[in-house]
Design an enzyme around this catalytic site. Structure first.
Site, PDB file in Angstrom:
ATOM      1  N   LYS A  26       0.831  -1.211   0.000  1.00 19.78           N
ATOM      2  CA  LYS A  26       0.000   0.000   0.000  1.00 19.78           C
ATOM      3  C   LYS A  26       0.861   1.255   0.000  1.00 19.78           C
ATOM      4  O   LYS A  26       0.656   2.171  -0.795  1.00 19.78           O
ATOM      5  CB  LYS A  26      -0.887   0.026   1.233  1.00 19.78           C
ATOM      6  CG  LYS A  26      -1.511   1.396   1.515  1.00 19.78           C
ATOM      7  CD  LYS A  26      -2.389   1.434   2.728  1.00 19.78           C
ATOM      8  CE  LYS A  26      -1.675   1.645   4.017  1.00 19.78           C
ATOM      9  NZ  LYS A  26      -1.396   3.049   4.382  1.00 19.78           N
ATOM     10  N   ASN A  27       1.870   1.293   0.898  1.00 21.95           N
ATOM     11  CA  ASN A  27       2.616   2.538   1.083  1.00 21.95           C
ATOM     12  C   ASN A  27       3.624   2.785  -0.023  1.00 21.95           C
ATOM     13  O   ASN A  27       4.119   3.897  -0.164  1.00 21.95           O
ATOM     14  CB  ASN A  27       3.275   2.557   2.464  1.00 21.95           C
ATOM     15  CG  ASN A  27       2.215   2.706   3.552  1.00 21.95           C
ATOM     16  OD1 ASN A  27       1.073   3.074   3.257  1.00 21.95           O
ATOM     17  ND2 ASN A  27       2.571   2.390   4.765  1.00 21.95           N
ATOM     18  N   CYS A 120      -4.826  12.815  12.083  1.00 24.22           N
ATOM     19  CA  CYS A 120      -5.694  11.634  11.988  1.00 24.22           C
ATOM     20  C   CYS A 120      -5.688  10.980  13.359  1.00 24.22           C
ATOM     21  O   CYS A 120      -5.176  11.531  14.331  1.00 24.22           O
ATOM     22  CB  CYS A 120      -5.175  10.689  10.911  1.00 24.22           C
ATOM     23  SG  CYS A 120      -3.670   9.873  11.411  1.00 24.22           S
ATOM     24  N   ARG A 125       0.413  14.764  12.658  1.00 26.33           N
ATOM     25  CA  ARG A 125       0.967  14.487  11.334  1.00 26.33           C
ATOM     26  C   ARG A 125       1.188  15.764  10.515  1.00 26.33           C
ATOM     27  O   ARG A 125       0.625  15.973   9.458  1.00 26.33           O
ATOM     28  CB  ARG A 125       0.093  13.477  10.620  1.00 26.33           C
ATOM     29  CG  ARG A 125      -0.107  12.267  11.522  1.00 26.33           C
ATOM     30  CD  ARG A 125      -0.566  11.026  10.909  1.00 26.33           C
ATOM     31  NE  ARG A 125       0.323  10.484   9.913  1.00 26.33           N
ATOM     32  CZ  ARG A 125      -0.052   9.434   9.166  1.00 26.33           C
ATOM     33  NH1 ARG A 125      -1.249   8.930   9.322  1.00 26.33           N
ATOM     34  NH2 ARG A 125       0.772   8.944   8.258  1.00 26.33           N
ATOM     35  N   ASP A 311       4.034   0.432  12.084  1.00 24.01           N
ATOM     36  CA  ASP A 311       2.790  -0.150  11.556  1.00 24.01           C
ATOM     37  C   ASP A 311       2.559  -1.567  12.058  1.00 24.01           C
ATOM     38  O   ASP A 311       1.472  -2.117  11.892  1.00 24.01           O
ATOM     39  CB  ASP A 311       2.804  -0.144  10.026  1.00 24.01           C
ATOM     40  CG  ASP A 311       2.794   1.260   9.476  1.00 24.01           C
ATOM     41  OD1 ASP A 311       3.090   1.441   8.281  1.00 24.01           O
ATOM     42  OD2 ASP A 311       2.517   2.201  10.252  1.00 24.01           O
ATOM     43  N   ARG A 403      -9.011   0.442   4.143  1.00 25.78           N
ATOM     44  CA  ARG A 403      -8.082   1.417   3.591  1.00 25.78           C
ATOM     45  C   ARG A 403      -6.749   0.767   3.267  1.00 25.78           C
ATOM     46  O   ARG A 403      -6.078   1.150   2.323  1.00 25.78           O
ATOM     47  CB  ARG A 403      -7.813   2.539   4.612  1.00 25.78           C
ATOM     48  CG  ARG A 403      -8.987   3.381   4.942  1.00 25.78           C
ATOM     49  CD  ARG A 403      -8.557   4.575   5.752  1.00 25.78           C
ATOM     50  NE  ARG A 403      -7.431   5.251   5.106  1.00 25.78           N
ATOM     51  CZ  ARG A 403      -6.894   6.363   5.585  1.00 25.78           C
ATOM     52  NH1 ARG A 403      -7.339   6.897   6.687  1.00 25.78           N
ATOM     53  NH2 ARG A 403      -5.899   6.941   4.958  1.00 25.78           N
TER      54      ARG A 403
HETATM   55  C1  EPZ Z   1       4.278   6.847   6.301  1.00 24.62           C
HETATM   56  O1  EPZ Z   1       3.538   7.905   6.870  1.00 24.62           O
HETATM   57  C2  EPZ Z   1       3.292   5.698   6.148  1.00 24.62           C
HETATM   58  N1  EPZ Z   1       2.221   6.098   5.253  1.00 24.62           N
HETATM   59  C3  EPZ Z   1       2.722   5.311   7.514  1.00 24.62           C
HETATM   60  O2  EPZ Z   1       1.872   4.188   7.323  1.00 24.62           O
HETATM   61  C4  EPZ Z   1       3.891   4.899   8.415  1.00 24.62           C
HETATM   62  O3  EPZ Z   1       3.396   4.586   9.696  1.00 24.62           O
HETATM   63  C5  EPZ Z   1       4.898   6.060   8.517  1.00 24.62           C
HETATM   64  O4  EPZ Z   1       5.343   6.425   7.184  1.00 24.62           O
HETATM   65  C6  EPZ Z   1       6.125   5.691   9.340  1.00 24.62           C
HETATM   66  O5  EPZ Z   1       6.738   4.574   8.782  1.00 24.62           O
HETATM   67  C7  EPZ Z   1       2.450   6.103   3.906  1.00 24.62           C
HETATM   68  O6  EPZ Z   1       3.538   5.806   3.447  1.00 24.62           O
HETATM   69  C8  EPZ Z   1       1.298   6.488   3.045  1.00 24.62           C
HETATM   70  P1  EPZ Z   1       6.420  10.074   8.538  1.00 24.62           P
HETATM   71  P2  EPZ Z   1       4.189   9.394   6.922  1.00 24.62           P
HETATM   72  O7  EPZ Z   1       6.427  11.327   7.760  1.00 24.62           O
HETATM   73  O8  EPZ Z   1       5.039   9.608   5.747  1.00 24.62           O
HETATM   74  C9  EPZ Z   1       6.497  13.435  11.867  1.00 24.62           C
HETATM   75  C10 EPZ Z   1      -0.034   2.871   7.689  1.00 24.62           C
HETATM   76  O9  EPZ Z   1      -0.577   2.388   8.699  1.00 24.62           O
HETATM   77  N2  EPZ Z   1       6.519  14.408  10.767  1.00 24.62           N
HETATM   78  O10 EPZ Z   1       7.591   9.134   8.450  1.00 24.62           O
HETATM   79  O11 EPZ Z   1       3.099  10.347   7.210  1.00 24.62           O
HETATM   80  C11 EPZ Z   1       5.168  12.696  11.947  1.00 24.62           C
HETATM   81  O12 EPZ Z   1       4.233  13.469  12.669  1.00 24.62           O
HETATM   82  C12 EPZ Z   1       0.491   4.298   7.703  1.00 24.62           C
HETATM   83  O13 EPZ Z   1       0.145   2.253   6.598  1.00 24.62           O
HETATM   84  C13 EPZ Z   1       6.679  15.756  11.059  1.00 24.62           C
HETATM   85  O14 EPZ Z   1       6.791  16.142  12.220  1.00 24.62           O
HETATM   86  O15 EPZ Z   1       5.110   9.244   8.226  1.00 24.62           O
HETATM   87  C14 EPZ Z   1       5.536  11.428  12.672  1.00 24.62           C
HETATM   88  O16 EPZ Z   1       5.561  11.652  14.068  1.00 24.62           O
HETATM   89  C15 EPZ Z   1       0.266   4.965   9.051  1.00 24.62           C
HETATM   90  N3  EPZ Z   1       6.713  16.657  10.044  1.00 24.62           N
HETATM   91  C16 EPZ Z   1       6.961  11.148  12.179  1.00 24.62           C
HETATM   92  O17 EPZ Z   1       7.437  12.381  11.610  1.00 24.62           O
HETATM   93  C17 EPZ Z   1       6.599  16.268   8.711  1.00 24.62           C
HETATM   94  O18 EPZ Z   1       6.657  17.136   7.820  1.00 24.62           O
HETATM   95  C18 EPZ Z   1       7.033  10.062  11.105  1.00 24.62           C
HETATM   96  O19 EPZ Z   1       6.139  10.450  10.073  1.00 24.62           O
HETATM   97  C19 EPZ Z   1       6.433  14.898   8.434  1.00 24.62           C
HETATM   98  C20 EPZ Z   1       6.402  13.980   9.473  1.00 24.62           C
END
Ligand code: EPZ
Length: 426
Positions: A26-27, A120, A125, A311, A403
């Protein structure tokens, strides 16, 4: 496929047998579908899972003027004419990953207007790393009225040295995509190393992008003027793989899974081994889980890849609830991703959550109960617990499950699980 308001009834304890097919990741698919916006010609994606989130991402591209046709697990995309630079609010607000489109749209059109994704269930996020990186590439970014307005400088985005405060998957992907068409060299330091980042980079390379170092902490991209057609197959889903490995362990069923990329799930295999379960490679891309008689408790802390994946935190909590002994689960990636603990406790688990730590004391059995899924991976944890519980478990909130899992209920039924979807009012 639209979000489903039915509920899932599971009669435990279930015994499973046979082999399950793992779908495309998915991701990886979500980022790659957004990445297809970079391509001004035909683009074919294969092994695309059939998920509500993929449908939503496709709707966003169509709203931007992209032509998309789906046949089975193949998506044919043509983004030669992107008609507008405005992704529709009502869809972006339901799919956070759609924010990734801002990179490709800005790189292609020089202007992008994408709604600010809300928080969410699992956290606020924010997207500040995405915005700051685009600003580093010369973009002017204004955020007002819940919209992110981004404008490339005259002549387009410029290569830049970018440092991410945190190895954000989405920010790494957005900025890598934007950099493929920027002028000059871009480096992303402290980049995310997830397999989905590597898959996106390989997809962009198959269109002619020049990317080095995907999968390491430092990615270097040399911008090119234009990308070209490709036919690209998406990797198997490592989180679905982990979910089914736990389905086997929690029901003491030696099921097989294929296709699998073992090196994508090293931390998952390591933790299953620490608990006493074994995974056997029965073919290059096929694994069998050999459960233990009783699984030992083991501490887990989620980390960015190659650490233990966030995840898989909820699915493992279901298994640890039934393990021998006590352990602590620590969530370091998201700030509110423990809400499934309360639902597992309704089934007889003994979990005490304090901040981002969950103290889990293994219990000899779980009992079926009516529970509510609070997010995608929580829904998987409750399904897994329902398979192992005595009696009937009724799970609401299946729209979360749909989803991110392709027909999880059907796949479990095919393995012999006793469950069915029933209308919510039944
Ligand atoms: C991706 O989300 C995945 N989603 C998530 O999968 C996964 O849990 C996550 O990476 C971590 O591996 C997709 O790829 C579509 P991050 P993403 O940016 O990119 C903070 C699932 O269940 N952050 O690595 O949104 C954020 O708040 C989903 O399949 C900022 O502060 O995750 C978090 O605490 C859930 N500022 C941390 O970084 C930013 O600009 C990691 O988020 C971006 C992120």
């Amino acid at each position: 496929m639209e979000a489903d308001r039915s509920v899932l009834e599971i009669w435990g304890k279930s015994q499973l047998q046979g082999q399950v097919k793992i779908s495309g990741a998915k991701n990886a698919a979500l980022a790659i579908v957004a990445g297809a916006l970079l391509c001004p010609e035909d683009c074919r994606l294969q092994n695309v899972p059939s998920l509500v989130d993929i449908n939503r991402m496709s709707q966003i591209l169509e709203a931007l003027g992209v032509k998309i046709e789906r046949q089975g697990d193949i998506l044919d995309i043509n983004a030669s004419q992107i008609s507008s630079d405005r992704a529709p609010y009502e869809i972006v607000s339901q799919l956070r990953a759609s924010f990734f489109c801002i990179g490709p749209i800005l790189a292609r059109l020089g202007v992008a207007r994408v709604p600010l994704p809300g928080g969410c269930e699992i956290g606020a996020r924010p997207v500040d790393f995405h915005v700051r990186g685009l600003q580093g590439m010369g973009a002017t970014v204004q955020i007002n009225g819940g919209m992110v307005h981004a404008y490339a400088p005259p002549g387009g985005l410029k290569g830049a040295k970018i440092y991410l405060d945190y190895p954000s998957v989405g920010a790494t992907e957005t900025l890598m995509m934007a950099a493929t068409l920027a002028e000059g060299e871009t480096t992303i330091e402290n980049a995310a190393q997830e397999p989905e980042v590597i898959d996106l980079a390989a997809f962009c390379q198959s269109m002619g992008a020049k990317i080095q170092g995907a999968g390491t902490k430092k990615i270097a991209i040399s911008g090119v003027a234009k990308l070209h057609s490709t036919d690209y197959t998406i990797i198997p889903d490592r989180i679905e793989t982990g979910t089914f490995l736990i389905a086997g362990a929690i029901t003491h069923s030696p099921i097989s899974l294929a296709p699998v990329v073992p090196e994508h799930i090293t931390p998952i295999i390591a933790k299953l081994q620490a608990m006493g379960a074994e995974t056997i490679a029965v073919a290059p891309n096929q694994l069998r889980i050999v459960p233990a008689e009783n699984h030992r408790a083991t501490d887990i802390e989620t980390q960015p890849y190659p650490g233990f994946p966030t995840d898989m935190q909820a699915p493992f909590m279901a298994l640890l609830s039934l393990s021998r002994g006590s352990c602590v689960m620590t969530e370091t990636v998201f700030e509110n991703r423990m809400r499934h603990a309360a639902e597992l406790n309704r089934m007889g688990a003994d979990i005490r959550v304090k901040g981002n730590n969950a103290a889990i004391r293994g219990v000899p059995m779980l009992s079926g109960a009516p529970v509510v899924a609070t997010d995608l991976r929580a829904s998987a944890a409750l399904v897994l617990a329902g398979l192992a519980a005595e009696g009937t478990t009724r799970i609401e909130g299946l729209h979360h499950m749909d989803r991110g899992y392709e027909r999880l209920d059907l796949k479990l039924q095919q393995l012999g699980a006793k469950l069915q979807r029933v209308p919510a009012d039944s």
